[in-house]
Design an enzyme around this catalytic site. Structure first.
Site, mmCIF file in Angstrom:
data_model
loop_
_atom_site.group_PDB
_atom_site.id
_atom_site.type_symbol
_atom_site.label_atom_id
_atom_site.label_comp_id
_atom_site.label_asym_id
_atom_site.label_seq_id
_atom_site.Cartn_x
_atom_site.Cartn_y
_atom_site.Cartn_z
ATOM 1 C CG HIS A 122 -1.757 1.191 1.450
ATOM 2 N ND1 HIS A 122 -3.105 1.218 1.212
ATOM 3 C CD2 HIS A 122 -1.428 2.425 1.896
ATOM 4 C CE1 HIS A 122 -3.582 2.425 1.488
ATOM 5 N NE2 HIS A 122 -2.574 3.177 1.911
ATOM 6 C CD GLU A 123 1.929 3.499 3.752
ATOM 7 O OE1 GLU A 123 2.192 4.602 3.245
ATOM 8 O OE2 GLU A 123 0.866 3.280 4.357
ATOM 9 C CG HIS A 155 0.251 6.076 -0.867
ATOM 10 N ND1 HIS A 155 -0.915 6.611 -1.364
ATOM 11 C CD2 HIS A 155 -0.074 5.511 0.314
ATOM 12 C CE1 HIS A 155 -1.910 6.375 -0.512
ATOM 13 N NE2 HIS A 155 -1.423 5.700 0.516
ATOM 14 C CE1 TYR A 199 -3.731 9.949 0.363
ATOM 15 C CE2 TYR A 199 -3.502 11.411 2.236
ATOM 16 C CZ TYR A 199 -3.636 10.142 1.714
ATOM 17 O OH TYR A 199 -3.673 9.062 2.564
ATOM 18 C CD GLU A 211 -5.160 5.990 1.472
ATOM 19 O OE1 GLU A 211 -5.280 4.791 1.789
ATOM 20 O OE2 GLU A 211 -4.104 6.604 1.657
ATOM 21 C CG ASP A 256 -9.476 10.203 6.172
ATOM 22 O OD1 ASP A 256 -8.229 10.167 6.206
ATOM 23 O OD2 ASP A 256 -10.169 9.350 5.575
ATOM 24 C CG HIS A 307 -7.385 6.703 4.970
ATOM 25 N ND1 HIS A 307 -6.886 7.960 5.166
ATOM 26 C CD2 HIS A 307 -6.334 5.931 4.621
ATOM 27 C CE1 HIS A 307 -5.577 7.955 4.963
ATOM 28 N NE2 HIS A 307 -5.209 6.738 4.626
#
Lengths: 112, 385
Positions: free
Chosen positions: B176-177, B180, B191, B200, B273, B278
């Site tokens: 996931h990271e 990005h 974002y 996301e 958020d 998310h």
């Protein structure tokens, strides 16, 4: 003195953690309350700008909002975007997280 | 020039030119089609980008075709020793064996698994397509409950042991990271709000594909959870998110209830958020899950290719909403597998099931490019979803 910590962002959104958590220093163990008061003073919290750190690139970072209300009725909020580089603000944030965790543990012990 | 010497992974050096030639010659029809599809990604986008001329920044140059490039997997793991002063100390570099620190090994293997997915399945050489070295920093901060991408590197906390375990424990979070970073290079998707939720969701999609590939799971065998194993036993919940059934991953006294919607009718409007990045990512997440399970087999094979193609489409704007991304995935499915075939239909149906309709007309030909006739009626407006 009352301190509120709000957490936003990170790799997931947790409604429960996102709610501001209030700490009333009067209800904390004296040494914890004292350490927090000292940290607020050393961070010169009431002189800090509303936002510290810049939202540059990246994703899933956490944003913290600390609100301090002292006994004289002064109230100030500072938003911290990680990584928090200023050492005194970082120390204050660490103490708050620690106090929050202790509070949670004792709440869990009372209502298992 | 790259300042570090790079480790050459012998298998990867040989694999693309040799194996793809072999497959082209001796493989089954299916294998041949797959390899040709991988190789064709480049030329498709080359022509698109030529048409778009100077709008493509120099940094986004095409990756060389896999026939000409070698793997450049180059991992470095740093130990932050529970401080927050990046970068910390180097504890493992490419080619070195396991250490006694489980976080270091998990990060190292997770970076490798993510690199392998992008390289072996999508012929993408690292985050930037140009062999960018991968850096992970473990043991960040004290009791730190998060993992994040800072624009250059991945940072992992140990968790507080109260709610969260160490963040390297879940390979899909590592994927996931890193994704990005991929989105930042190819998208980029701002974002915030719907484009942020797409950003996301793309990280969840490819993070989940990393995990499914490590476990060798087909779409119907995968759990489609994100971050399983991160919660301690104190938490009532199984994972951070569920792509299959958004909103059901946890329901806990401290964390609250999983707020993700799985349909546009429950879209959450919020300023928190970053505008719910998310939260609303549950909607495109579920669309991907539906496509992958409808098509069957390994999710990275068809569904993954369609999503990757849409992410790389130069028409994907930084402020894209769900509707315009959906449209690009439908077009990608038609381009890769033929129009009106099962793939295109599965993608269109999936978006429909989460409340996003991609009309036949709008998903047809590109709205620009050489030889494209503009429609006679009023000019098309950008999708407003």
């Amino acid at each position: 003195m009352r301190i509120e910590l709000k957490r936003e962002g990170g790799v997931a959104f947790f409604p429960g953690l996102n709610r501001p958590r209030g700490l009333d220093l009067a209800s904390l163990p004296p040494e914890t309350a004292e350490a927090l008061q000292r940290a607020v003073r050393e961070a010169r919290f009431f002189e800090q700008p509303a936002t510290v750190g810049t939202a540059a690139r990246g994703a899933d970072r956490i944003r913290y909002t600390i609100t301090v209300e002292d006994d004289g009725g002064r109230r100030h909020s500072v938003q911290l975007l990680e990584p928090v580089e200023e050492p005194h603000l970082r120390a204050l944030l660490e103490l708050l997280k620690q106090a929050e965790k202790t509070q949670r543990a004792s709440a869990r012990a009372q209502h298992p | 020039m790259r300042p570090h010497s790079r480790h050459r992974h012998s298998l990867h050096c040989i694999l693309p030119p040799y194996l793809s030639r072999e497959i082209a010659r001796n493989g089954t029809r299916e294998q041949r089609e797959r390899i040709l599809r991988t190789l064709s990604i480049d030329t498709t986008f080359r022509s698109m980008r030529v048409a778009r001329g100077a709008m493509i920044p120099l940094g986004q140059r095409l990756i060389p075709s896999p026939m000409m490039v070698e793997s450049q997997l180059q991992r470095t793991i740093y130990d932050m020793k529970n401080t927050e002063a990046l970068p910390g100390t180097v504890v493992r570099t490419e080619g070195q064996g396991d250490t006694s620190d489980v976080c270091v090994n998990e990060a190292y293997n997770g970076l490798g698994a993510t690199y392998d997915l992008f390289w072996e399945v999508f012929a993408r050489n690292s985050i930037d397509g140009m062999g960018m070295p991968l850096h992970a920093h473990v043991h960040y901060g004290e009791n730190y409950n998060n993992a994040f991408w800072d624009g250059e590197r991945m940072v992992f906390g140990d968790g507080d042991g109260d709610l969260f375990n160490r963040f390297t424990i879940a390979v899909d979070i590592i994927g996931h990271e890193l994704t990005h970073g991929v989105t930042e290079h190819d998208g980029p998707l701002t974002y915030f709000s719907q484009s942020g939720a797409l950003n996301e969701s793309i990280s969840d999609v490819f993070g989940s594909l990393v995990k499914q590939r490590v476990l060798n799971q087909k779409a119907d065998q995968a759990d489609w959870l994100i971050g399983e194993g991160l919660f301690t036993d104190n938490v009532e919940g199984v994972a951070l998110r569920s792509m299959k059934d958004p909103g059901t991953a946890y329901d806990d006294d401290v964390l609250g209830k999983d707020p993700q919607p799985g349909h546009m009718r429950s879209f959450v409007k919020t300023w928190e958020d970053n505008g719910g990045v998310h939260i609303n990512s549950g909607i495109p997440n579920r669309a991907f899950y539906l496509v992958a399970t409808q098509l069957g087999g390994y999710a990275w094979e068809r569904a993954g290719h369609i999503w990757y193609e849409a992410l790389r489409d130069p028409r994907l704007r930084s402020n894209a909403g769900f509707g315009s991304f959906a449209r690009l995935t439908v077009m990608a499915a038609g381009r890769l597998y033929g129009s009106d075939k099962d793939e295109e239909k599965a993608v269109r149906d999936a978006w429909n099931q989460v409340g996003i309709r991609v009309s036949r007309e709008r998903a047809g030909e590109p709205a620009w490019g050489p030889g494209v006739q503009l429609p006679q009626q009023a000019q098309q407006q950008p999708p407003t979803h």
